[in-house]
Write a protein that holds these residues in place. Sequence first.
Motif, mmCIF file in Angstrom:
data_model
loop_
_atom_site.group_PDB
_atom_site.id
_atom_site.type_symbol
_atom_site.label_atom_id
_atom_site.label_comp_id
_atom_site.label_asym_id
_atom_site.label_seq_id
_atom_site.Cartn_x
_atom_site.Cartn_y
_atom_site.Cartn_z
ATOM 1 N N ARG A 1 33.482 51.583 43.161
ATOM 2 C CA ARG A 1 33.784 52.439 42.008
ATOM 3 C C ARG A 1 32.574 52.565 41.092
ATOM 4 N NH1 ARG A 1 39.094 49.906 39.498
ATOM 5 N NH2 ARG A 1 38.536 51.377 37.822
ATOM 6 N N ILE A 2 31.817 51.488 40.931
ATOM 7 C CA ILE A 2 30.605 51.545 40.106
ATOM 8 C C ILE A 2 29.588 52.492 40.727
ATOM 9 C CG2 ILE A 2 28.619 50.191 39.335
ATOM 10 C CD1 ILE A 2 30.518 47.865 38.886
ATOM 11 N N LYS A 3 29.410 52.414 42.054
ATOM 12 C CA LYS A 3 28.475 53.332 42.720
ATOM 13 C C LYS A 3 28.916 54.787 42.549
ATOM 14 C CE LYS A 3 27.053 50.023 46.281
ATOM 15 N NZ LYS A 3 27.058 49.720 47.746
ATOM 16 N N ASN A 4 30.207 55.033 42.746
ATOM 17 C CA ASN A 4 30.705 56.404 42.595
ATOM 18 C C ASN A 4 30.544 56.903 41.167
ATOM 19 O OD1 ASN A 4 31.458 56.320 45.282
ATOM 20 N ND2 ASN A 4 33.582 55.784 44.845
ATOM 21 N N ARG A 5 30.812 56.029 40.203
ATOM 22 C CA ARG A 5 30.715 56.456 38.804
ATOM 23 C C ARG A 5 29.274 56.737 38.413
ATOM 24 N NH1 ARG A 5 32.990 59.651 35.505
ATOM 25 N NH2 ARG A 5 32.550 59.183 33.326
ATOM 26 N N ASP B 1 44.215 67.620 34.329
ATOM 27 C CA ASP B 1 44.973 68.249 35.413
ATOM 28 C C ASP B 1 44.369 67.976 36.782
ATOM 29 O OD1 ASP B 1 46.671 69.309 33.506
ATOM 30 O OD2 ASP B 1 45.478 71.149 33.300
ATOM 31 N N PHE B 2 43.136 67.519 36.805
ATOM 32 C CA PHE B 2 42.467 67.244 38.071
ATOM 33 C C PHE B 2 42.362 65.731 38.265
ATOM 34 C CE2 PHE B 2 40.972 71.361 36.626
ATOM 35 C CZ PHE B 2 41.143 72.142 37.747
ATOM 36 N N SER B 3 42.560 65.311 39.485
ATOM 37 C CA SER B 3 42.452 63.884 39.813
ATOM 38 C C SER B 3 41.449 63.670 40.942
ATOM 39 C CB SER B 3 43.820 63.329 40.219
ATOM 40 O OG SER B 3 44.338 64.043 41.333
ATOM 41 N N LEU B 4 40.392 64.457 40.940
ATOM 42 C CA LEU B 4 39.393 64.332 41.996
ATOM 43 C C LEU B 4 38.547 63.079 41.812
ATOM 44 C CD1 LEU B 4 38.217 68.058 42.231
ATOM 45 C CD2 LEU B 4 39.861 66.868 43.686
ATOM 46 N N TRP B 5 38.326 62.683 40.558
ATOM 47 C CA TRP B 5 37.533 61.496 40.274
ATOM 48 C C TRP B 5 38.457 60.352 39.891
ATOM 49 C CZ3 TRP B 5 32.941 63.739 36.941
ATOM 50 C CH2 TRP B 5 32.136 64.520 37.788
ATOM 51 N N ARG B 6 38.110 59.176 40.349
ATOM 52 C CA ARG B 6 38.972 58.019 40.105
ATOM 53 C C ARG B 6 38.806 57.449 38.702
ATOM 54 N NH1 ARG B 6 39.378 52.624 43.982
ATOM 55 N NH2 ARG B 6 41.055 51.594 42.819
ATOM 56 N N ASP B 7 37.605 57.518 38.178
ATOM 57 C CA ASP B 7 37.325 56.905 36.875
ATOM 58 C C ASP B 7 36.710 57.915 35.909
ATOM 59 O OD1 ASP B 7 38.008 54.045 37.473
ATOM 60 O OD2 ASP B 7 36.455 54.352 38.986
ATOM 61 N N PRO B 8 37.403 59.001 35.598
ATOM 62 C CA PRO B 8 36.838 59.928 34.618
ATOM 63 C C PRO B 8 36.844 59.318 33.217
ATOM 64 C CG PRO B 8 39.072 60.576 35.175
ATOM 65 C CD PRO B 8 38.716 59.439 36.083
ATOM 66 N N LYS B 9 35.849 59.687 32.440
ATOM 67 C CA LYS B 9 35.714 59.228 31.053
ATOM 68 C C LYS B 9 35.575 57.709 30.952
ATOM 69 C CE LYS B 9 38.785 62.969 29.542
ATOM 70 N NZ LYS B 9 40.013 63.311 28.793
ATOM 71 N N THR B 10 35.162 57.067 32.029
ATOM 72 C CA THR B 10 35.019 55.612 32.031
ATOM 73 C C THR B 10 33.541 55.252 32.061
ATOM 74 O OG1 THR B 10 37.087 55.402 33.267
ATOM 75 C CG2 THR B 10 35.632 53.473 33.212
ATOM 76 N N ARG C 1 29.452 50.603 32.055
ATOM 77 C CA ARG C 1 29.457 49.225 31.547
ATOM 78 C C ARG C 1 30.863 48.634 31.539
ATOM 79 N NH1 ARG C 1 28.547 52.447 27.027
ATOM 80 N NH2 ARG C 1 30.173 52.355 25.426
ATOM 81 N N GLU C 2 31.883 49.479 31.356
ATOM 82 C CA GLU C 2 33.254 48.969 31.414
ATOM 83 C C GLU C 2 33.616 48.536 32.835
ATOM 84 O OE1 GLU C 2 37.807 50.588 30.572
ATOM 85 O OE2 GLU C 2 36.078 51.553 29.612
ATOM 86 N N LEU C 3 33.186 49.305 33.829
ATOM 87 C CA LEU C 3 33.426 48.916 35.220
ATOM 88 C C LEU C 3 32.647 47.649 35.577
ATOM 89 C CD1 LEU C 3 33.318 52.410 36.969
ATOM 90 C CD2 LEU C 3 35.335 51.051 36.379
#
Length: 282
Positions: free
Chosen positions: A30-34, A98-107, A110-112
């Motif tokens: 998830r960190i790499k994707n973000r 409305d979209f759920s393409l990204w797992r961690d939007p607005k995250t 550093r929080e991850l």
Amino acid sequence: MTEPVNLSSAATTTDVLIQHRRDIADLQQRIKNRRLQVLGLYGTPIAAVAALLAWAGLKIFVWLDSDTPGAISEIFGGAVFLLGVATLIQWVVELSSDFSLWRDPKTPVRELRLELALAEERHILDARQRTPPPMDRQASYKERLPAEIVRLRQESQHYRRLHLLMQWLLFISSSAISAVTAWYDPPQPGKGILIGLAFTVTVVTAAAGYFKPRERAFNLQQTADSIEQHATALELGIAPYNAAEEKRNLEMFATTVEDLRADQRMREQQLDQPQQGQQQVI
């Protein structure tokens, strides 16, 4: 009656530790994707602005008194358009619910990272509380060694192939230098070919001397063979693993294999050092 309870407890411990590893691997991904998402969010508009500035710079400094060629305008215009559309789509996906393409939007990343650090801490605490006895750990260590042997042999084969490729490049290039020198009387195109071949020989020779793929392949293969020899001796119960107590054999086996792996790492460090540094270490 106690054996099923012990087996159940061991299974529970294994499941808990496996789940911790899965959580840690999931957070790392998830960190790499973000990071890629954030790079796209801010890198794409910057690239669009840079393309606009480059387009304007060419117009000002090159074609100020004339029309910009159509091909240049089409290239820069298409690039700016595509980058603008990509920027718009990414920010819509990031900000819209409305979209759920990204797992961690607005995250924030550093929080991850904090979640990853907490997951690793939980893994350490649970592993410390649920640590099996040394004999069980040594037995599981023995079961993990086949994969380590395969890895060492794969790396050895990789360096062996790299060494053979370098040697064949040297053979072909060195032979071609003599052939081109004898074949071409005029300076060109023989001169250019000779320069390229001499460059290839120089680069390959320097790379072979610096990376030492032959020595790395030999060391890896030697370590893999030694570990396999000790694993076979332990499996057959022959010397030096013919003690009456299995615990003693496993302890000696784990110690020997770790010494072999430490020697392998030391040889790799010596190969990474310059020649003068190797002589001082030796």
